[in-house]
Design an enzyme around this catalytic site. Structure first.
Site, PDB file in Angstrom:
ATOM      1  N   GLY A  14       0.841  -1.185   0.000  1.00 35.23           N
ATOM      2  CA  GLY A  14       0.000   0.000   0.000  1.00 35.23           C
ATOM      3  C   GLY A  14       0.874   1.230   0.000  1.00 35.23           C
ATOM      4  N   CYS A  15       0.437   2.286   0.664  1.00 33.35           N
ATOM      5  CA  CYS A  15       1.195   3.538   0.731  1.00 33.35           C
ATOM      6  C   CYS A  15       2.610   3.279   1.251  1.00 33.35           C
ATOM      7  CB  CYS A  15       0.479   4.531   1.645  1.00 33.35           C
ATOM      8  SG  CYS A  15       1.441   6.012   2.012  1.00 33.35           S
ATOM      9  N   PHE A  16       3.607   3.687   0.450  1.00 31.32           N
ATOM     10  CA  PHE A  16       4.973   3.351   0.862  1.00 31.32           C
ATOM     11  C   PHE A  16       5.481   4.156   2.045  1.00 31.32           C
ATOM     12  CE2 PHE A  16       6.497   5.612  -3.324  1.00 31.32           C
ATOM     13  CZ  PHE A  16       6.012   6.831  -2.895  1.00 31.32           C
TER      14      PHE A  16
END
Length: 228
Positions: A56-58
């Protein structure tokens, strides 16, 4: 979450941020060390092993993987898509094209996790991966929706592929035992077109402690029944 919503949650709330930053800096100074003493970018060399993971969001993925003992460095980046040399805008523009019907594979936001095999193992890195996001959500992770937020393991060797598949199957059984019947949707594929993310994405939540992080796990611990 689209880029504008993420940007909104990343805006500095000046008064609160100043106070929070002061507290964090004071705590760091008093402790005299970082949260994970094994983190050491200078120790990363050309032969240092690494694995590339999509969670997902890094921003959140980077923070979760940096917490594992034996990890030397974690770099935010992009991988797994058709376009060479992508950037942050590329991913969002490509996702719009996919939604409009274009046949193209988008990159995933990923982290490249360098680790010291004397301190940890690839299996332990993968366990941290499974436990720290939800691998059953397909092309999303929490509020972040799109194939650029998919769960993924990008391997370089057949040994890495086999371990990725083995740990996936074990964690699938763990989820089932906990009453979660959704299948794991994690992409396991050969690494291609990896590109490091822009400098402002690196160590984002260290630089912005109140920044957005939509990452959340299943709450299910990884357990290999063949090990004590």
């Amino acid at each position: 979450m689209n880029r504008w919503h993420r940007a909104f949650w990343s805006l500095p709330m000046v008064g609160v941020l100043v106070i929070a930053t002061g507290v964090l800096l004071s705590s760091s100074v008093l402790a005299g060390k970082s949260g994970n003493p094994s983190l050491n970018k200078a120790a990363v060399g050309p032969d240092t092993p690494y694995i590339v993971l999509g969670m997902g969001c890094f921003w959140g993925a980077e923070k979760r993987m940096q917490a594992l003992a034996g990890v030397l460095d974690v770099e935010a980046g992009y991988a797994g898509g058709d376009i060479a040399h992508p950037n942050y805008e590329t991913l969002h523009d490509t996702e719009k094209s996919i939604q409009a019907g274009k046949a193209v594979k988008n990159h995933a936001e990923v982290v490249k996790v360098y680790y010291d095999p004397k301190q940890t193992t690839l299996e332990r890195v993968l366990i941290q991966f499974w436990e720290n996001h939800n691998p059953t959500q397909g092309n999303r992770q929490g509020n972040d929706v799109g194939s650029n937020y998919r769960s993924a393991i990008f391997y370089r060797t057949d040994e890495e592929r086999q371990l990725a598949e083995k740990t996936r199957d074990i964690y699938q059984a763990n989820l089932k035992a906990a009453g979660i019947t959704k299948p794991i949707t994690t992409e396991i594929a050969l690494l291609k077109n990896y590109t490091s993310a822009e400098a402002y994405h690196q160590d984002y939540l260290k630089k912005n402690p109140l920044g957005y992080c939509g990452l959340g796990g299943t709450g299910v611990a990884y357990h290999d029944p063949d090990k004590p």
